[in-house]
Enzyme design. Structure first.
Site, PDB file in Angstrom:
ATOM      1  N   ASN A  49       1.523 -36.064  37.685  1.00  0.00           N
ATOM      2  CA  ASN A  49       1.500 -37.291  36.892  1.00  0.00           C
ATOM      3  C   ASN A  49       0.075 -37.727  36.536  1.00  0.00           C
ATOM      4  O   ASN A  49      -0.119 -38.841  36.036  1.00  0.00           O
ATOM      5  CB  ASN A  49       2.175 -38.436  37.660  1.00  0.00           C
ATOM      6  CG  ASN A  49       3.660 -38.204  37.872  1.00  0.00           C
ATOM      7  OD1 ASN A  49       4.329 -37.611  37.033  1.00  0.00           O
ATOM      8  ND2 ASN A  49       4.168 -38.663  38.996  1.00  0.00           N
ATOM      9  N   HIS A 135      13.670 -46.594  39.070  1.00  0.00           N
ATOM     10  CA  HIS A 135      13.038 -45.852  40.152  1.00  0.00           C
ATOM     11  C   HIS A 135      13.556 -46.301  41.521  1.00  0.00           C
ATOM     12  O   HIS A 135      13.982 -47.441  41.698  1.00  0.00           O
ATOM     13  CB  HIS A 135      11.524 -46.036  40.078  1.00  0.00           C
ATOM     14  CG  HIS A 135      10.766 -45.136  40.979  1.00  0.00           C
ATOM     15  ND1 HIS A 135      10.370 -45.513  42.246  1.00  0.00           N
ATOM     16  CD2 HIS A 135      10.318 -43.872  40.805  1.00  0.00           C
ATOM     17  CE1 HIS A 135       9.711 -44.511  42.806  1.00  0.00           C
ATOM     18  NE2 HIS A 135       9.666 -43.511  41.959  1.00  0.00           N
ATOM     19  N   GLU A 176      12.221 -49.931  34.163  1.00  0.00           N
ATOM     20  CA  GLU A 176      11.058 -49.125  33.814  1.00  0.00           C
ATOM     21  C   GLU A 176      10.904 -49.156  32.298  1.00  0.00           C
ATOM     22  O   GLU A 176      11.881 -49.356  31.567  1.00  0.00           O
ATOM     23  CB  GLU A 176      11.238 -47.682  34.276  1.00  0.00           C
ATOM     24  CG  GLU A 176      11.297 -47.504  35.785  1.00  0.00           C
ATOM     25  CD  GLU A 176      11.450 -46.045  36.181  1.00  0.00           C
ATOM     26  OE1 GLU A 176      10.471 -45.286  36.036  1.00  0.00           O
ATOM     27  OE2 GLU A 176      12.551 -45.673  36.625  1.00  0.00           O
ATOM     28  N   SER A 180      11.113 -42.218  34.740  1.00  0.00           N
ATOM     29  CA  SER A 180      10.297 -41.211  35.406  1.00  0.00           C
ATOM     30  C   SER A 180      10.888 -39.814  35.405  1.00  0.00           C
ATOM     31  O   SER A 180      10.154 -38.833  35.550  1.00  0.00           O
ATOM     32  CB  SER A 180      10.028 -41.637  36.845  1.00  0.00           C
ATOM     33  OG  SER A 180      11.233 -41.782  37.576  1.00  0.00           O
ATOM     34  N   ASP A 205       8.319 -52.157  34.815  1.00  0.00           N
ATOM     35  CA  ASP A 205       7.485 -51.216  35.557  1.00  0.00           C
ATOM     36  C   ASP A 205       6.870 -50.253  34.546  1.00  0.00           C
ATOM     37  O   ASP A 205       7.551 -49.400  33.984  1.00  0.00           O
ATOM     38  CB  ASP A 205       8.332 -50.461  36.581  1.00  0.00           C
ATOM     39  CG  ASP A 205       7.504 -49.541  37.470  1.00  0.00           C
ATOM     40  OD1 ASP A 205       6.342 -49.246  37.110  1.00  0.00           O
ATOM     41  OD2 ASP A 205       8.015 -49.107  38.516  1.00  0.00           O
ATOM     42  N   HIS A 208       4.610 -45.218  34.262  1.00  0.00           N
ATOM     43  CA  HIS A 208       4.410 -44.007  33.460  1.00  0.00           C
ATOM     44  C   HIS A 208       3.970 -44.330  32.038  1.00  0.00           C
ATOM     45  O   HIS A 208       3.960 -43.437  31.183  1.00  0.00           O
ATOM     46  CB  HIS A 208       5.691 -43.174  33.439  1.00  0.00           C
ATOM     47  CG  HIS A 208       6.040 -42.601  34.773  1.00  0.00           C
ATOM     48  ND1 HIS A 208       5.527 -41.412  35.230  1.00  0.00           N
ATOM     49  CD2 HIS A 208       6.835 -43.086  35.766  1.00  0.00           C
ATOM     50  CE1 HIS A 208       5.998 -41.164  36.442  1.00  0.00           C
ATOM     51  NE2 HIS A 208       6.791 -42.164  36.786  1.00  0.00           N
ATOM     52  N   LYS A 239      -1.076 -42.639  38.616  1.00  0.00           N
ATOM     53  CA  LYS A 239      -0.631 -41.704  37.593  1.00  0.00           C
ATOM     54  C   LYS A 239      -1.741 -41.502  36.561  1.00  0.00           C
ATOM     55  O   LYS A 239      -2.680 -40.759  36.820  1.00  0.00           O
ATOM     56  CB  LYS A 239       0.700 -42.172  37.015  1.00  0.00           C
ATOM     57  CG  LYS A 239       1.799 -42.142  38.095  1.00  0.00           C
ATOM     58  CD  LYS A 239       3.129 -42.611  37.628  1.00  0.00           C
ATOM     59  CE  LYS A 239       4.195 -42.395  38.694  1.00  0.00           C
ATOM     60  NZ  LYS A 239       3.954 -43.084  39.983  1.00  0.00           N
TER      61      LYS A 239
END
Length: 384
Positions: A49, A135, A176, A180, A205, A208, A239
């Site tokens: 990541n 997640h 998210e 992910s 979130d 990513h 990440k």
């Protein structure tokens, strides 16, 4: 009478092995990068990541070395107990500036940030509404909070609206922005509209997404023009920023509240100051022209890899550097990962419970550190 501990545990481990779900760690003999050394052999690394290639960047490393010399290896205790060293204050100021929010709070990990924030904001009598593919840290925070938990099918806005209709107490939606395991994007604009309509709170979130989306590279909410309408934003330093830790940004009131109520912050020793200083340097990098150039290089690599996989008949909805190749059967995914490993390509098989049963996959991730030659070799070995 209980069976002896090791007998019981070994029986369960044998079940995992027979189901193709046993896990172990490979020992790396090198730093993270587009190429890694495992047991003395070099591999192309499509598992990381570290999207912008900052985990072993000289500028970031130098910041860590300088802080190590000045502040030592450990923080001593929770910052609320033993004090707030300069790197922590500076990092939180940088994060607030970067994310265009009033304040920021750094946690020991993204997991701790999610668990601590959810538990601080909602409890018994309140309602938490989650996307089915959120997640594990979000799910665990929800379970521990004591709130009533409701889950809507992945990105199903109709079901989300229905759940909001019947919600009671404080109502918190958590999603998210970039998922992910599938690499697809949340319908963030529509979620914001629903939370406004029903008077709910929204926590996103951006783990990513941070560093990758928007003119200022703040995350997915930025290019959508939604940042001012989102109540709580969580991110990670581990990440695209290449370090370790998690953070929350938002209003000063929110951050002050979390500092007083988030158990995963209050009762955890702070991150090592060298890591915090490195993260500050990584944020600076992402905010400047070098971060812009590195992000653009990443997206060129993403396009090249997706185009190559499409030629092989592999299509997906990913709009991120996470490019899943769904196999289905757990053992078949393990076998394909092992074949690539034999050919010098390191890419993991992701299986239940990380993804649903029957949805095992290779989770291919590309970074700015990969070259066109690296991508070409991956595609060649994958197709062979």
């Amino acid at each position: 009478m209980s069976r002896p501990l090791n007998d019981q545990l070994n029986a369960e481990l044998d079940q995992l092995r027979s189901a193709g779900l046993y896990r172990s760690c490979r020992d790396l003999d090198s730093a993270q990068g587009a190429r890694v050394v495992i047991e003395g052999r070099e591999f192309l690394n499509f598992s990381s990541n570290d999207y912008l290639g900052l985990a072993n960047d000289p500028v970031v490393n130098q910041a860590a070395r300088e802080a190590l010399t000045r502040y030592g290896t450990g923080a001593g205790a929770s910052r609320l107990v033993c004090g707030n060293l300069a790197p922590y204050r500076e990092l939180e100021e940088r994060l607030a500036q970067f994310k265009a929010k009033e304040a920021a709070l750094v946690f020991g990990s993204g997991y701790a940030a999610n668990v601590g924030t959810i538990g601080a904001l909602v409890g018994k009598g309140d309602t938490l509404i989650l996307d089915k593919l959120d997640h594990a840290s979000i799910i665990d925070g929800a379970r521990q909070s004591g709130a009533t938990v409701r889950v809507y099918p992945h990105k199903n806005l109709k079901k989300l609206a229905s759940l909001l209709e019947g919600a009671t107490g404080r109502v918190l939606i958590v999603t998210e922005t970039v998922f992910s395991m599938d690499g697809d994007l949340a319908p963030l604009k529509e979620i914001v509209e629903l939370k406004d309509k029903h008077g709910a709170w929204l926590m996103i979130d951006e783990a990513h997404a941070t560093g990758l989306y928007g003119h200022y590279r703040r995350g997915l909410a930025e290019p959508l023009g939604l940042e001012d309408r989102i109540d709580i934003t969580v991110g990670t330093l581990s990440k695209a920023l290449g370090c370790a830790g998690g953070f929350v940004v938002g209003s000063r009131t929110l951050i002050d509240y979390l500092r007083n109520r988030a158990r995963s912050l209050i009762y955890s020793t702070a991150l090592p100051p060298s890591i915090v200083a490195a993260a500050g340097a990584a944020v600076d990098f992402v905010m400047n022209d070098a971060g812009h150039e590195r992000r653009d290089r990443l997206w060129r690599n993403v396009s090249e890899l997706k185009h190559g996989l499409a030629k092989l008949g592999i299509q997906n909805e990913s709009r991120s550097p996470i490019i899943p190749v769904v196999i289905g059967d757990e053992q078949a995914a393990m076998d394909l990962s092992a074949k690539l490993y034999e050919r010098g390509v390191f890419v993991p098989a992701i299986r239940y419970p990380t993804v649903p049963k029957g949805k095992a996959r290779l989770r291919v991730t590309v970074t700015a550190a990969h070259t066109s030659e690296d991508i070409e070799k991956f595609l060649h070995e994958f197709a062979s």
